[in-house]
Design a protein around this motif. Structure first.
Motif, PDB file in Angstrom:
ATOM      1  N   ASN A   8       0.841  -1.184   0.000  1.00 50.00           N
ATOM      2  CA  ASN A   8       0.000   0.000   0.000  1.00 50.00           C
ATOM      3  C   ASN A   8       0.883   1.244   0.000  1.00 50.00           C
ATOM      4  OD1 ASN A   8      -2.106   1.745   0.147  1.00 50.00           O
ATOM      5  ND2 ASN A   8      -2.639   1.304   2.272  1.00 50.00           N
ATOM      6  N   HIS A   9       1.214   1.759  -1.172  1.00 48.78           N
ATOM      7  CA  HIS A   9       1.978   2.984  -1.358  1.00 48.78           C
ATOM      8  C   HIS A   9       3.392   2.902  -0.778  1.00 48.78           C
ATOM      9  CE1 HIS A   9      -1.626   4.784  -2.913  1.00 48.78           C
ATOM     10  NE2 HIS A   9      -2.262   4.523  -1.793  1.00 48.78           N
ATOM     11  N   GLY A  10       3.977   1.714  -0.702  1.00 47.56           N
ATOM     12  CA  GLY A  10       5.372   1.558  -0.328  1.00 47.56           C
ATOM     13  C   GLY A  10       5.710   1.896   1.105  1.00 47.56           C
ATOM     14  N   LYS A  11       4.808   1.726   2.027  1.00 43.97           N
ATOM     15  CA  LYS A  11       5.074   2.059   3.430  1.00 43.97           C
ATOM     16  C   LYS A  11       5.636   0.834   4.159  1.00 43.97           C
ATOM     17  CE  LYS A  11       1.588   5.605   3.500  1.00 43.97           C
ATOM     18  NZ  LYS A  11       0.343   6.086   4.063  1.00 43.97           N
ATOM     19  N   ARG A  12       6.864   0.478   3.811  1.00 43.15           N
ATOM     20  CA  ARG A  12       7.468  -0.739   4.331  1.00 43.15           C
ATOM     21  C   ARG A  12       7.806  -0.625   5.820  1.00 43.15           C
ATOM     22  NH1 ARG A  12       9.667  -5.430   2.617  1.00 43.15           N
ATOM     23  NH2 ARG A  12      11.364  -6.238   3.867  1.00 43.15           N
ATOM     24  N   ALA A  13       8.296   0.509   6.258  1.00 41.00           N
ATOM     25  CA  ALA A  13       8.669   0.675   7.666  1.00 41.00           C
ATOM     26  C   ALA A  13       7.441   0.536   8.569  1.00 41.00           C
ATOM     27  CB  ALA A  13       9.335   2.027   7.878  1.00 41.00           C
ATOM     28  N   ARG A  14       6.345   1.110   8.139  1.00 45.01           N
ATOM     29  CA  ARG A  14       5.104   0.992   8.922  1.00 45.01           C
ATOM     30  C   ARG A  14       4.633  -0.452   8.955  1.00 45.01           C
ATOM     31  NH1 ARG A  14      -0.646   1.646   7.878  1.00 45.01           N
ATOM     32  NH2 ARG A  14      -1.635   2.339   9.780  1.00 45.01           N
ATOM     33  N   ALA A  15       4.743  -1.138   7.816  1.00 42.94           N
ATOM     34  CA  ALA A  15       4.337  -2.538   7.753  1.00 42.94           C
ATOM     35  C   ALA A  15       5.209  -3.411   8.644  1.00 42.94           C
ATOM     36  CB  ALA A  15       4.393  -3.032   6.315  1.00 42.94           C
ATOM     37  N   GLU A  16       6.515  -3.144   8.669  1.00 41.89           N
ATOM     38  CA  GLU A  16       7.414  -3.910   9.531  1.00 41.89           C
ATOM     39  C   GLU A  16       7.053  -3.738  10.997  1.00 41.89           C
ATOM     40  OE1 GLU A  16      11.409  -2.721   8.699  1.00 41.89           O
ATOM     41  OE2 GLU A  16      11.499  -3.885   6.838  1.00 41.89           O
ATOM     42  N   SER A  17       6.747  -2.521  11.407  1.00 40.79           N
ATOM     43  CA  SER A  17       6.396  -2.300  12.811  1.00 40.79           C
ATOM     44  C   SER A  17       5.063  -2.948  13.160  1.00 40.79           C
ATOM     45  CB  SER A  17       6.377  -0.808  13.128  1.00 40.79           C
ATOM     46  OG  SER A  17       5.319  -0.164  12.444  1.00 40.79           O
ATOM     47  N   ILE A  18       4.102  -2.921  12.241  1.00 41.93           N
ATOM     48  CA  ILE A  18       2.810  -3.566  12.497  1.00 41.93           C
ATOM     49  C   ILE A  18       2.988  -5.066  12.672  1.00 41.93           C
ATOM     50  CG2 ILE A  18       0.599  -4.177  11.438  1.00 41.93           C
ATOM     51  CD1 ILE A  18       0.526  -1.358  10.269  1.00 41.93           C
ATOM     52  N   VAL A  19       3.766  -5.686  11.781  1.00 42.35           N
ATOM     53  CA  VAL A  19       3.966  -7.134  11.851  1.00 42.35           C
ATOM     54  C   VAL A  19       4.729  -7.512  13.116  1.00 42.35           C
ATOM     55  CG1 VAL A  19       5.095  -9.091  10.739  1.00 42.35           C
ATOM     56  CG2 VAL A  19       3.795  -7.481   9.380  1.00 42.35           C
ATOM     57  N   ALA A  82      -9.789  -7.600   7.463  1.00 42.56           N
ATOM     58  CA  ALA A  82     -11.172  -7.115   7.464  1.00 42.56           C
ATOM     59  C   ALA A  82     -11.894  -7.526   8.744  1.00 42.56           C
ATOM     60  CB  ALA A  82     -11.908  -7.658   6.251  1.00 42.56           C
ATOM     61  N   ALA A  83     -11.663  -8.749   9.195  1.00 46.59           N
ATOM     62  CA  ALA A  83     -12.330  -9.218  10.412  1.00 46.59           C
ATOM     63  C   ALA A  83     -11.748  -8.559  11.663  1.00 46.59           C
ATOM     64  CB  ALA A  83     -12.219 -10.732  10.521  1.00 46.59           C
ATOM     65  N   SER A  84     -10.482  -8.135  11.608  1.00 48.65           N
ATOM     66  CA  SER A  84      -9.869  -7.526  12.789  1.00 48.65           C
ATOM     67  C   SER A  84     -10.385  -6.113  13.052  1.00 48.65           C
ATOM     68  CB  SER A  84      -8.347  -7.495  12.640  1.00 48.65           C
ATOM     69  OG  SER A  84      -7.973  -6.548  11.670  1.00 48.65           O
ATOM     70  N   LYS A  85     -11.032  -5.506  12.063  1.00 45.74           N
ATOM     71  CA  LYS A  85     -11.556  -4.152  12.270  1.00 45.74           C
ATOM     72  C   LYS A  85     -12.663  -4.119  13.315  1.00 45.74           C
ATOM     73  CE  LYS A  85     -10.231  -2.414   7.801  1.00 45.74           C
ATOM     74  NZ  LYS A  85     -10.624  -1.870   6.523  1.00 45.74           N
ATOM     75  N   ASN A  86     -13.314  -5.264  13.556  1.00 49.59           N
ATOM     76  CA  ASN A  86     -14.405  -5.319  14.520  1.00 49.59           C
ATOM     77  C   ASN A  86     -13.957  -5.779  15.899  1.00 49.59           C
ATOM     78  OD1 ASN A  86     -16.186  -4.568  12.492  1.00 49.59           O
ATOM     79  ND2 ASN A  86     -16.540  -6.689  11.890  1.00 49.59           N
ATOM     80  N   LYS A  87     -12.685  -6.066  16.079  1.00 51.00           N
ATOM     81  CA  LYS A  87     -12.181  -6.518  17.376  1.00 51.00           C
ATOM     82  C   LYS A  87     -11.958  -5.335  18.300  1.00 51.00           C
ATOM     83  CE  LYS A  87     -11.852 -10.907  16.763  1.00 51.00           C
ATOM     84  NZ  LYS A  87     -12.619 -11.820  17.545  1.00 51.00           N
ATOM     85  N   SER A  88     -11.896  -5.634  19.604  1.00 54.73           N
ATOM     86  CA  SER A  88     -11.626  -4.576  20.568  1.00 54.73           C
ATOM     87  C   SER A  88     -10.130  -4.294  20.587  1.00 54.73           C
ATOM     88  CB  SER A  88     -12.089  -5.004  21.963  1.00 54.73           C
ATOM     89  OG  SER A  88     -11.346  -6.129  22.386  1.00 54.73           O
ATOM     90  N   GLY A  89      -9.790  -3.072  20.841  1.00 57.19           N
ATOM     91  CA  GLY A  89      -8.392  -2.660  20.887  1.00 57.19           C
ATOM     92  C   GLY A  89      -8.215  -1.364  20.127  1.00 57.19           C
ATOM     93  N   LYS A  90      -7.307  -0.550  20.616  1.00 57.86           N
ATOM     94  CA  LYS A  90      -7.117   0.760  20.012  1.00 57.86           C
ATOM     95  C   LYS A  90      -6.203   0.695  18.794  1.00 57.86           C
ATOM     96  CE  LYS A  90      -6.438   5.470  21.522  1.00 57.86           C
ATOM     97  NZ  LYS A  90      -6.113   6.336  22.640  1.00 57.86           N
ATOM     98  N   ARG A  91      -5.168  -0.135  18.860  1.00 59.61           N
ATOM     99  CA  ARG A  91      -4.177  -0.205  17.797  1.00 59.61           C
ATOM    100  C   ARG A  91      -4.468  -1.371  16.867  1.00 59.61           C
ATOM    101  NH1 ARG A  91       0.889   2.560  19.606  1.00 59.61           N
ATOM    102  NH2 ARG A  91       1.605   1.727  17.622  1.00 59.61           N
ATOM    103  N   MET A  92      -4.066  -1.202  15.624  1.00 58.36           N
ATOM    104  CA  MET A  92      -4.280  -2.239  14.621  1.00 58.36           C
ATOM    105  C   MET A  92      -3.543  -3.525  14.982  1.00 58.36           C
ATOM    106  SD  MET A  92      -3.336  -2.110  10.630  1.00 58.36           S
ATOM    107  CE  MET A  92      -3.596  -3.491   9.577  1.00 58.36           C
ATOM    108  N   GLU A  93      -2.356  -3.405  15.563  1.00 57.22           N
ATOM    109  CA  GLU A  93      -1.564  -4.573  15.912  1.00 57.22           C
ATOM    110  C   GLU A  93      -2.283  -5.449  16.937  1.00 57.22           C
ATOM    111  OE1 GLU A  93      -0.515  -1.418  16.337  1.00 57.22           O
ATOM    112  OE2 GLU A  93       1.068  -1.125  14.868  1.00 57.22           O
ATOM    113  N   GLU A  94      -2.881  -4.809  17.918  1.00 54.38           N
ATOM    114  CA  GLU A  94      -3.586  -5.551  18.966  1.00 54.38           C
ATOM    115  C   GLU A  94      -4.838  -6.223  18.401  1.00 54.38           C
ATOM    116  OE1 GLU A  94      -5.512  -4.805  23.388  1.00 54.38           O
ATOM    117  OE2 GLU A  94      -4.459  -3.170  22.366  1.00 54.38           O
ATOM    118  N   ARG A  95      -5.581  -5.499  17.567  1.00 61.59           N
ATOM    119  CA  ARG A  95      -6.785  -6.081  16.967  1.00 61.59           C
ATOM    120  C   ARG A  95      -6.428  -7.260  16.066  1.00 61.59           C
ATOM    121  NH1 ARG A  95      -7.970  -0.559  15.706  1.00 61.59           N
ATOM    122  NH2 ARG A  95      -7.558  -1.093  13.533  1.00 61.59           N
ATOM    123  N   LEU A  96      -5.358  -7.120  15.284  1.00 62.10           N
ATOM    124  CA  LEU A  96      -4.929  -8.193  14.397  1.00 62.10           C
ATOM    125  C   LEU A  96      -4.464  -9.412  15.193  1.00 62.10           C
ATOM    126  CD1 LEU A  96      -4.506  -9.032  11.476  1.00 62.10           C
ATOM    127  CD2 LEU A  96      -2.253  -7.978  11.560  1.00 62.10           C
TER     128      LEU A  96
END
Length: 138
Positions: A8-19, A82-96
């Motif tokens: 998604n638009h070459g945001k590799r550093a953000r993707a690495e931190s999320i993973v 898509a399914a993690s968007k409905n989970k509880s948690g503030k950050r994407m990493e926690e929901r995922l």
């Protein structure tokens, strides 16, 4: 997962931190090796087939098509996200991370979507066989 998020638009550093944070949350929540949990969740959430609409004799016919391994993993990752968007948690990493654990526990919307896709493919397999073959009445 890293490649999918980084595409998604070459945001590799953000993707690495999320993973990396997702794997850290998985380890904190389960006290098990996070990479094996992630692999198991991706395989579990990935459908084997997709339905393709084709035009035959003026009608739209839906028929199943087998997904390659790369396509399966990509569809599985997008289902997890898509399914993690409905989970509880503030950050994407926690929901995922919570969604990955839910998939392993077989209590996820991603698994329900996979089963629905496989069921539709089986129904349309029968319909495609009937419409593409000779007529049943002789």
């Amino acid at each position: 997962l890293l490649h999918f998020l980084a595409s998604n638009h070459g945001k590799r550093a953000r993707a690495e931190s999320i993973v990396s944070r997702t794997l850290l949350y998985n380890h904190a929540l389960t006290r098990a090796p996070p990479l094996s949990i992630l692999c198991h969740a991706l395989i579990t959430a990935s459908p084997a087939v997709k339905c393709i609409s084709q035009k035959r004799l003026g009608k739209n016919v839906i028929r199943p098509a087998v997904l390659t391994e790369k396509q399966r993993i990509r569809v599985g990752i997008s289902a997890l996200l898509a399914a993690s968007k409905n989970k509880s948690g503030k950050r994407m990493e926690e929901r995922l991370a919570r969604e990955i654990i839910a998939v392993v526990n077989r209590d996820s919307k991603a698994i329900a979507d996979k089963e629905l896709a496989n069921k539709q493919a089986m129904v349309n397999k029968v319909c495609a066989t009937l419409t593409s073959g000779d007529s049943l009445t002789h």
